[in-house]
Design a protein around this motif. Structure first.
Motif, PDB file in Angstrom:
ATOM      1  N   SER A  97       9.920   5.803  11.834  1.00  0.00           N
ATOM      2  CA  SER A  97      11.240   5.991  11.600  1.00  0.00           C
ATOM      3  C   SER A  97      11.745   5.425  10.316  1.00  0.00           C
ATOM      4  O   SER A  97      12.389   5.906   9.618  1.00  0.00           O
ATOM      5  CB  SER A  97      12.265   5.504  12.541  1.00  0.00           C
ATOM      6  OG  SER A  97      12.098   3.952  12.554  1.00  0.00           O
ATOM      7  N   GLU A  98      10.926   4.368   9.486  1.00  0.00           N
ATOM      8  CA  GLU A  98      11.343   3.927   8.375  1.00  0.00           C
ATOM      9  C   GLU A  98      10.726   4.558   7.070  1.00  0.00           C
ATOM     10  O   GLU A  98      11.011   4.543   6.061  1.00  0.00           O
ATOM     11  CB  GLU A  98      10.909   2.252   8.303  1.00  0.00           C
ATOM     12  CG  GLU A  98      11.988   1.650   9.233  1.00  0.00           C
ATOM     13  CD  GLU A  98      13.359   1.404   8.963  1.00  0.00           C
ATOM     14  OE1 GLU A  98      13.690   1.662   7.813  1.00  0.00           O
ATOM     15  OE2 GLU A  98      14.104   1.346   9.965  1.00  0.00           O
ATOM     16  N   LEU A  99       9.386   5.404   7.379  1.00  0.00           N
ATOM     17  CA  LEU A  99       8.755   6.011   6.286  1.00  0.00           C
ATOM     18  C   LEU A  99       9.746   6.825   5.544  1.00  0.00           C
ATOM     19  O   LEU A  99       9.550   6.769   4.336  1.00  0.00           O
ATOM     20  CB  LEU A  99       7.796   6.585   6.980  1.00  0.00           C
ATOM     21  CG  LEU A  99       6.603   5.672   7.537  1.00  0.00           C
ATOM     22  CD1 LEU A  99       5.297   6.794   8.232  1.00  0.00           C
ATOM     23  CD2 LEU A  99       5.794   4.937   6.664  1.00  0.00           C
ATOM     24  N   SER A 100      10.320   7.791   6.000  1.00  0.00           N
ATOM     25  CA  SER A 100      11.070   8.851   5.256  1.00  0.00           C
ATOM     26  C   SER A 100      12.093   8.098   4.549  1.00  0.00           C
ATOM     27  O   SER A 100      12.349   8.458   3.378  1.00  0.00           O
ATOM     28  CB  SER A 100      11.654   9.844   6.172  1.00  0.00           C
ATOM     29  OG  SER A 100      12.406   9.432   7.299  1.00  0.00           O
ATOM     30  N   GLN A 101      12.838   6.999   5.109  1.00  0.00           N
ATOM     31  CA  GLN A 101      13.912   6.378   4.293  1.00  0.00           C
ATOM     32  C   GLN A 101      13.186   5.827   3.213  1.00  0.00           C
ATOM     33  O   GLN A 101      14.028   5.590   2.280  1.00  0.00           O
ATOM     34  CB  GLN A 101      14.579   5.290   5.262  1.00  0.00           C
ATOM     35  CG  GLN A 101      15.290   6.220   6.553  1.00  0.00           C
ATOM     36  CD  GLN A 101      16.022   4.912   7.447  1.00  0.00           C
ATOM     37  OE1 GLN A 101      16.729   4.074   6.583  1.00  0.00           O
ATOM     38  NE2 GLN A 101      16.107   5.219   8.860  1.00  0.00           N
ATOM     39  N   PHE A 102      12.031   5.380   3.338  1.00  0.00           N
ATOM     40  CA  PHE A 102      11.218   4.633   1.982  1.00  0.00           C
ATOM     41  C   PHE A 102      11.077   5.536   1.054  1.00  0.00           C
ATOM     42  O   PHE A 102      11.045   5.297  -0.151  1.00  0.00           O
ATOM     43  CB  PHE A 102      10.077   3.919   2.387  1.00  0.00           C
ATOM     44  CG  PHE A 102       9.676   2.845   1.545  1.00  0.00           C
ATOM     45  CD1 PHE A 102      10.180   1.695   1.010  1.00  0.00           C
ATOM     46  CD2 PHE A 102       8.583   3.450   0.800  1.00  0.00           C
ATOM     47  CE1 PHE A 102       9.752   0.994   0.225  1.00  0.00           C
ATOM     48  CE2 PHE A 102       8.062   2.824  -0.357  1.00  0.00           C
ATOM     49  CZ  PHE A 102       8.660   1.272  -0.613  1.00  0.00           C
ATOM     50  N   GLY A 103      10.786   6.908   1.411  1.00  0.00           N
ATOM     51  CA  GLY A 103      10.198   8.203   0.617  1.00  0.00           C
ATOM     52  C   GLY A 103       8.920   8.568   0.976  1.00  0.00           C
ATOM     53  O   GLY A 103       8.672   9.370   0.201  1.00  0.00           O
ATOM     54  N   ASP A 111       3.115  -5.154  -5.944  1.00  0.00           N
ATOM     55  CA  ASP A 111       4.555  -5.081  -5.709  1.00  0.00           C
ATOM     56  C   ASP A 111       4.712  -3.843  -4.904  1.00  0.00           C
ATOM     57  O   ASP A 111       5.669  -4.122  -3.972  1.00  0.00           O
ATOM     58  CB  ASP A 111       5.090  -5.321  -6.793  1.00  0.00           C
ATOM     59  CG  ASP A 111       5.107  -6.656  -7.386  1.00  0.00           C
ATOM     60  OD1 ASP A 111       4.996  -7.414  -7.031  1.00  0.00           O
ATOM     61  OD2 ASP A 111       5.629  -6.888  -8.826  1.00  0.00           O
ATOM     62  N   VAL A 112       4.040  -2.782  -5.049  1.00  0.00           N
ATOM     63  CA  VAL A 112       4.505  -1.586  -4.366  1.00  0.00           C
ATOM     64  C   VAL A 112       4.216  -1.648  -2.939  1.00  0.00           C
ATOM     65  O   VAL A 112       4.677  -1.461  -1.822  1.00  0.00           O
ATOM     66  CB  VAL A 112       3.938  -0.197  -5.030  1.00  0.00           C
ATOM     67  CG1 VAL A 112       4.164   0.973  -3.908  1.00  0.00           C
ATOM     68  CG2 VAL A 112       4.464   0.009  -6.497  1.00  0.00           C
ATOM     69  N   LEU A 113       2.940  -2.241  -2.796  1.00  0.00           N
ATOM     70  CA  LEU A 113       2.263  -2.626  -1.162  1.00  0.00           C
ATOM     71  C   LEU A 113       3.234  -3.491  -0.623  1.00  0.00           C
ATOM     72  O   LEU A 113       3.537  -3.302   0.690  1.00  0.00           O
ATOM     73  CB  LEU A 113       0.717  -2.701  -1.345  1.00  0.00           C
ATOM     74  CG  LEU A 113      -0.096  -1.849  -1.967  1.00  0.00           C
ATOM     75  CD1 LEU A 113      -1.509  -2.476  -1.937  1.00  0.00           C
ATOM     76  CD2 LEU A 113      -0.043  -0.583  -1.220  1.00  0.00           C
ATOM     77  N   TYR A 114       3.667  -4.418  -1.105  1.00  0.00           N
ATOM     78  CA  TYR A 114       4.524  -5.417  -0.539  1.00  0.00           C
ATOM     79  C   TYR A 114       5.801  -4.889  -0.050  1.00  0.00           C
ATOM     80  O   TYR A 114       6.037  -4.947   1.193  1.00  0.00           O
ATOM     81  CB  TYR A 114       4.710  -6.670  -1.414  1.00  0.00           C
ATOM     82  CG  TYR A 114       5.642  -7.796  -0.878  1.00  0.00           C
ATOM     83  CD1 TYR A 114       5.035  -8.556  -0.062  1.00  0.00           C
ATOM     84  CD2 TYR A 114       7.124  -7.599  -1.405  1.00  0.00           C
ATOM     85  CE1 TYR A 114       6.160  -9.578   0.734  1.00  0.00           C
ATOM     86  CE2 TYR A 114       7.809  -8.721  -0.644  1.00  0.00           C
ATOM     87  CZ  TYR A 114       7.405  -9.592   0.226  1.00  0.00           C
ATOM     88  OH  TYR A 114       8.031 -10.635   0.689  1.00  0.00           O
ATOM     89  N   ASN A 115       6.407  -3.999  -0.933  1.00  0.00           N
ATOM     90  CA  ASN A 115       7.614  -3.196  -0.480  1.00  0.00           C
ATOM     91  C   ASN A 115       7.405  -2.405   0.760  1.00  0.00           C
ATOM     92  O   ASN A 115       8.408  -2.435   1.481  1.00  0.00           O
ATOM     93  CB  ASN A 115       8.581  -2.646  -1.638  1.00  0.00           C
ATOM     94  CG  ASN A 115       8.741  -3.498  -2.733  1.00  0.00           C
ATOM     95  OD1 ASN A 115       9.402  -4.962  -2.167  1.00  0.00           O
ATOM     96  ND2 ASN A 115       8.869  -3.260  -3.862  1.00  0.00           N
ATOM     97  N   ILE A 116       6.312  -1.700   0.750  1.00  0.00           N
ATOM     98  CA  ILE A 116       5.924  -0.920   1.721  1.00  0.00           C
ATOM     99  C   ILE A 116       5.602  -1.639   3.062  1.00  0.00           C
ATOM    100  O   ILE A 116       6.293  -1.325   4.266  1.00  0.00           O
ATOM    101  CB  ILE A 116       4.717   0.028   1.647  1.00  0.00           C
ATOM    102  CG1 ILE A 116       5.100   1.028   0.518  1.00  0.00           C
ATOM    103  CG2 ILE A 116       4.181   0.761   2.647  1.00  0.00           C
ATOM    104  CD1 ILE A 116       3.905   1.718  -0.030  1.00  0.00           C
ATOM    105  N   GLU A 117       5.055  -2.793   3.075  1.00  0.00           N
ATOM    106  CA  GLU A 117       4.953  -3.511   4.197  1.00  0.00           C
ATOM    107  C   GLU A 117       6.162  -4.169   4.784  1.00  0.00           C
ATOM    108  O   GLU A 117       6.436  -4.133   6.021  1.00  0.00           O
ATOM    109  CB  GLU A 117       4.040  -4.712   3.880  1.00  0.00           C
ATOM    110  CG  GLU A 117       3.686  -5.764   4.904  1.00  0.00           C
ATOM    111  CD  GLU A 117       2.913  -6.925   4.421  1.00  0.00           C
ATOM    112  OE1 GLU A 117       2.533  -7.741   5.324  1.00  0.00           O
ATOM    113  OE2 GLU A 117       2.524  -7.162   3.431  1.00  0.00           O
TER     114      GLU A 117
END
Length: 222
Positions: free
Chosen positions: A14-20, A87-93
């Motif tokens: 559910s958080e994937l689309s909100q992240f982009g 940094d990108v991977l950390y934000n996704i995690e």
């Protein structure tokens, strides 16, 4: 392409689309972003097992860049690229994954039951100890339970040393001697043993009994 797995994490769809993240032509969820002031395009694809495939492409040459993945590569620029990539991977995690440390059936049933009765989620408070978490009351903010991962020798359990999970709960000091049996009910691990005890989550103590114990602990956390 590199594959990334976040240990003890479960993707939150559910958080994937909100992240982009958006579905691509292959039906996979995909996220695109630019790093290093647009010098590189980073493409992240979600696999069915929750891992990520990552590809970094030089936007000037359209060539795939891999030096950030090579331990032998050195230099300030490579280090900056590697840091921007991480940094990108950390934000996704942080935004798209939930903690999934406790995976046994007794653990999952207990977590679900506590959520259903008290509405509380586990809180993972210690980055250095990601396999430990607590429940606390929303009104007093006091802990009423803790799930802790520990080796059996630290609990003085017999047999070969192995990893176990215990539930720490509060109890009245006068009740502790009646609770602790040295097998499934133990002195509180890593807690004040005058007020806490541990239940071994090995599917022996029934969930209904554990939830009765949780209720007492919850009331004592007022």
């Amino acid at each position: 392409m590199a594959t990334v797995r976040f240990e003890n994490k479960r993707v939150n769809m559910s958080e994937l689309s909100q992240f982009g993240f958006e579905p691509n032509q292959n039906g996979q969820y995909q996220f695109l972003t630019l790093i290093m002031q647009g010098q590189f395009e980073m493409i992240i694809e979600l696999n069915t097992d929750g891992s990520l495939n990552t590809t970094l492409t030089d936007t000037t040459t359209s060539e795939v860049y891999v030096l950030h993945l090579t331990s032998q590569a050195h230099g300030q620029f490579v280090g900056q690229v590697a840091q921007a990539y991480q940094d990108v991977l950390y934000n996704i995690e942080q935004h798209c994954y939930d903690n999934d440390v406790f995976q046994s059936t007794p653990e999952r049933k207990l977590i679900a039951q506590v959520k259903a009765v008290y509405g509380d989620d586990l809180e993972f408070l210690w980055p250095k100890f990601p396999q430990n978490a607590v429940w606390r009351r929303s009104d007093t903010h006091k802990w009423y339970g803790a799930l802790l991962t520990v080796t059996s020798d630290k609990l003085a359990l017999p047999g070969a040393t192995h990893v176990v999970t215990v539930l720490d709960l509060r109890a009245r000091p006068e009740d502790l001697s009646m609770l602790i049996d040295g097998q499934h009910y133990l002195p509180g691990y890593h807690m004040n043993k005058k007020h806490w005890y541990s239940i071994l989550l090995d599917d022996v103590v029934p969930l209904a009994t554990i939830m009765d114990d949780v209720k007492v602990s919850y009331m004592l956390a007022k």
